[in-house]
Design a protein around this motif. Structure first.
Motif, short mmCIF file in Angstrom:
data_model
loop_
_atom_site.label_atom_id
_atom_site.label_comp_id
_atom_site.label_asym_id
_atom_site.label_seq_id
_atom_site.Cartn_x
_atom_site.Cartn_y
_atom_site.Cartn_z
N THR A 144 44.68 32.28 44.10
CA THR A 144 44.12 33.60 44.40
C THR A 144 44.94 34.70 43.76
O THR A 144 44.41 35.66 43.19
N PHE A 145 46.27 34.59 43.85
CA PHE A 145 47.15 35.61 43.26
C PHE A 145 46.98 35.66 41.75
O PHE A 145 46.91 36.74 41.15
N VAL A 146 46.88 34.50 41.11
CA VAL A 146 46.71 34.46 39.65
C VAL A 146 45.38 35.10 39.25
O VAL A 146 45.30 35.87 38.28
N ILE A 147 44.33 34.81 40.01
CA ILE A 147 43.02 35.39 39.70
C ILE A 147 43.05 36.92 39.82
O ILE A 147 42.52 37.64 38.97
N VAL A 148 43.70 37.40 40.91
CA VAL A 148 43.79 38.85 41.09
C VAL A 148 44.56 39.50 39.95
O VAL A 148 44.15 40.54 39.40
N VAL A 149 45.67 38.88 39.54
CA VAL A 149 46.48 39.43 38.45
C VAL A 149 45.69 39.43 37.14
O VAL A 149 45.72 40.40 36.37
N LEU A 150 44.97 38.35 36.87
CA LEU A 150 44.19 38.28 35.64
C LEU A 150 43.07 39.33 35.63
O LEU A 150 42.82 39.98 34.60
N LEU A 151 42.39 39.48 36.77
CA LEU A 151 41.35 40.51 36.85
C LEU A 151 41.93 41.91 36.66
O LEU A 151 41.34 42.76 35.97
N LEU A 152 43.10 42.13 37.28
CA LEU A 152 43.75 43.44 37.14
C LEU A 152 44.11 43.71 35.68
O LEU A 152 43.86 44.80 35.14
N ALA A 153 44.70 42.70 35.01
CA ALA A 153 45.08 42.88 33.61
C ALA A 153 43.85 43.09 32.73
O ALA A 153 43.86 43.92 31.81
N ALA A 154 42.78 42.35 33.02
CA ALA A 154 41.56 42.50 32.22
C ALA A 154 40.95 43.90 32.39
O ALA A 154 40.53 44.52 31.41
N LEU A 155 40.94 44.41 33.62
CA LEU A 155 40.41 45.75 33.85
C LEU A 155 41.26 46.81 33.15
O LEU A 155 40.72 47.76 32.56
N ILE A 156 42.58 46.66 33.23
CA ILE A 156 43.46 47.63 32.58
C ILE A 156 43.26 47.61 31.07
O ILE A 156 43.16 48.66 30.41
N LEU A 157 43.18 46.41 30.48
CA LEU A 157 43.00 46.32 29.03
C LEU A 157 41.64 46.87 28.61
O LEU A 157 41.54 47.57 27.59
N CYS A 158 40.59 46.56 29.38
CA CYS A 158 39.27 47.10 29.05
C CYS A 158 39.25 48.62 29.14
O CYS A 158 38.71 49.32 28.27
N GLY A 159 39.86 49.15 30.21
CA GLY A 159 39.93 50.60 30.36
C GLY A 159 40.73 51.24 29.26
O GLY A 159 40.35 52.27 28.69
#
Length: 487
Positions: free
Chosen positions: A167-182
Motif C-alpha cells: 500500500t505504501f509503495v502504491i501511494v508513493v508511486l501515485l504521488l510521484a506520478a501526479l507530481i511528474l505529470c503536473g
C-alpha cells in the motif's frame, strides 16, 4: 578612516521558464505531500477500525469453541487449525496474538505459544489493556448461561494494522506520478508561453542596439499574446520609419540651414576682397541680407515648433468675432504681399460669427496657409484665394482655397509631418517643413483642428475648424475680440 562601502552585486536573474517551473514544482510537491499524508492517515484509521472488527469476530468464534459442558473452559484440539484458517482468511500477518484466560487470569491457550509470565509482559497490571502502546487489542467475554467463564484477548501490532508495504509503495508511486505529470504540464505551458516572450525580448534588444530588421514570425492561439506580438511588430516598423525619417529630416534641416550660410559667406567674402564692383557689391549685400532673413525665418519656425511641442506657448480661449478677424488678416497680409497683388475673395454670411480661440494664433494659421498657397502657384498665375466662413454644428469652419498646382497624392498623407516637404516645394522654396505641423498644433491647442479638405491640380482647400461660441450667463460673459494689432 572610513572604509568605502562596496555596492551590492546585482542579483542573478533566472529565465521565466526556470523561475515558474521550479516554483510550481515545489508547490506541487508540498500540495501532493499534504494530500498523501491525509490519505495515509485516513487509510491507517480505516485499516485499524476494520482490523479491530475482524479481531472481534475472531474472538467471538474462539469464545464459542472453548466453551465446554458444566460451565467450564475446554480448549478443543482443533483450535490451532481454526485459528490458522481464520488468519489465512483474514489475511493477517505474524503480528497476530491470541490469548484465552479464565476468570483467575490463568492462561488457557495462546497463539503463539507463551507462558503465564508472558501474559504479564503483554498485558497491563490490571490485565485490561495491552502493555505495549504499539499494539491494539480487543477482548471478548466467554459466557455460558449468562455466566462469564473467562476472556479471549486478540491483539495485533498497530504497524501491521495501518497499511502494508504494498500500500505504501502504491501511494508513493501515485504521488510521484501526479507530481511528474503536473510538473510536465506546467513546464510545457510555461515553455509555450515563454517562447514568444523570449523572441519579443530578443527583438527589443535588437531594436535597442539599432537593428530594426526584426523578424517576429509568431502565431499563437492566445489572443493577448497575438496582440502583444502584433503591436510590437507594428511598433518596430514604425520605429524604423521614424528613424529613417529622423535621419532624412536632420539631413534636410542641416542642408536648408547650411545653404544660406554658405551663400552669405561667399557673397560677403566677394565684397570684402573687392572681387566685384561697388554696384555689384551692393547687390551682393542685398542678396546676403535676403538670405539671412530667410534663415532667420527658418530658425524662428524651428524655435516656435519646439516651444509648442514643449507646451511653453500660451494659447488663449476667448470669444472672437471670426468674420471681423479674417477681414483684418486679409487686409494686413495683402499689404505685406503688395508686390504680387494677390486677389482674395471672402465668403461669409451676414452678421457676427463668434468662435472660441486665440485671435493671434488664428492669424498665424491663416497667414501660413496663405503663404503656402502663394508658393504653390506658378510664375505665370495671378495669385488668387477664396476664403469661406460657415457654421457646422458646434463649430465654425474657415476654408482657405488656393488656385495653385495642388499637392501630389503621395504627398497628401505626409504634409502635416514635421520637416516634410514635397519635391515640388523643395525645388521652389527653401524652408524646414514645419509650417503646417506648427499650425496644426496651434489649432489643436484651441480645441479645434486643421486638415486638408481636398487637393487637385486646380488647387487645394485647407479647413480650420474652431469651437462655436454660445452666449454664457450674464456673470460669465467673456471679453469680445479685439484686433491683435491693437491688443
Amino acid at each position: 578612516m572610513d572604509r568605502q562601502l562596496k555596492p551590492n552585486p546585482p542579483k542573478r536573474k533566472t529565465s521565466m521558464l526556470s523561475y515558474w517551473t521550479l516554483r510550481y514544482f515545489l508547490i506541487l510537491c508540498i500540495g501532493f505531500t499534504l494530500i498523501a499524508a491525509g490519505a495515509l492517515y485516513w487509510i491507517r484509521s480505516t485499516s485499524i477500525e476494520k482490523s479491530m472488527k475482524t479481531a472481534e469476530l475472531l474472538g467471538l468464534e474462539i469464545a464459542e469453541k472453548v466453551t465446554g459442558p458444566g460451565n467450564r473452559l475446554l480448549i478443543p484440539p482443533d483450535i490451532d487449525m481454526l485459528v490458522d484458517k481464520r488468519i489465512k482468511l483474514f489475511n493477517t500477518d505474524n503480528y497476530f496474538c491470541i490469548m484465552v484466560l479464565d476468570n483467575n487470569h490463568h492462561l488457557m491457550y495462546s497463539r503463539p505459544k507463551m507462558t503465564q509470565d508472558d501474559v504479564r509482559y503483554h498485558l497491563s497490571d490490571d490485565l485490561n489493556a495491552p502493555r505495549n502502546k504499539n499494539y491494539a487489542g480487543v477482548t471478548v467475554n466467554i459466557t455460558d448461561s449468562n455466566e462469564t467463564l473467562g476472556k479471549v484477548w486478540v491483539m495485533q501490532s498497530k504497524k501491521s494494522l495501518t497499511f502494508s508495504t504494498e500500500t505504501f509503495v502504491i501511494v508513493v508511486l501515485l504521488l510521484a506520478a501526479l507530481i511528474l505529470c503536473g510538473w510536465f504540464t506546467i513546464y510545457w505551458l510555461s515553455r509555450k508561453l515563454s517562447k514568444p516572450i523570449r523572441q519579443v525580448a530578443h527583438a527589443a534588444e535588437q531594436i535597442r542596439i539599432g537593428n530594426y530588421e526584426v523578424n517576429l514570425d509568431i502565431d499563437t492561439k492566445e489572443q493577448e499574446m497575438n496582440e502583444l506580438v502584433s503591436s510590437f511588430r507594428d511598433m518596430s516598423i514604425r520605429l524604423k520609419q521614424l528613424e529613417e525619417w529622423r535621419a532624412l529630416s536632420l539631413a534636410g534641416v542641416t542642408h536648408e540651414l547650411k545653404t544660406p550660410v554658405t551663400s552669405i559667406k561667399g557673397l560677403v567674402m566677394a565684397v570684402r576682397d573687392d572681387i566685384v564692383s561697388p554696384q555689384e557689391g551692393k547687390e551682393f549685400l542685398d542678396i546676403a541680407l535676403k538670405e539671412s532673413q530667410r534663415m532667420e525665418r527658418m530658425v524662428a519656425d524651428l524655435l516656435d515648433y519646439n516651444a509648442m511641442s514643449a507646451g511653453s506657448v500660451a494659447v488663449r480661449h476667448e470669444r472672437i468675432d471670426l468674420h471681423l478677424l479674417v477681414r483684418e488678416i486679409i487686409y494686413q497680409w495683402r499689404i505685406t504681399c503688395e508686390d504680387k497683388m494677390p486677389e482674395i475673395e471672402l465668403e461669409a454670411s451676414t452678421g457676427t460669427q463668434y468662435a472660441i480661440g486665440d485671435a493671434l494664433r488664428v492669424q498665424q494659421i491663416i497667414v501660413n496657409l496663405l503663404n503656402n498657397g502663394l508658393q504653390a502657384m506658378s510664375d505665370e498665375q495671378t495669385p488668387a484665394f477664396r476664403i469661406r466662413l460657415q457654421a457646422e454644428g458646434e463649430h465654425l469652419s474657415i476654408d482657405v482655397r488656393d488656385y495653385g498646382t495642388g499637392i501630389a497624392p503621395e504627398d497628401q498623407p505626409k504634409i502635416f509631418e514635421r520637416f516634410y516637404r514635397g519635391e515640388l516645394k523643395k525645388r521652389r522654396t527653401r524652408g524646414l517643413g514645419l509650417g503646417l505641423t506648427y499650425s496644426r498644433l496651434l489649432a489643436e491647442a484651441q480645441d479645434g483642428e486643421l486638415f486638408l479638405a481636398s487637393s487637385s491640380p486646380e488647387g487645394s482647400i485647407f479647413t480650420l475648424r474652431l469651437p462655436l461660441w454660445t452666449p454664457p450667463d450674464q456673470h460669465k460673459r467673456e471679453q469680445t475680440y479685439r484686433s491683435p494689432v491693437n491688443a
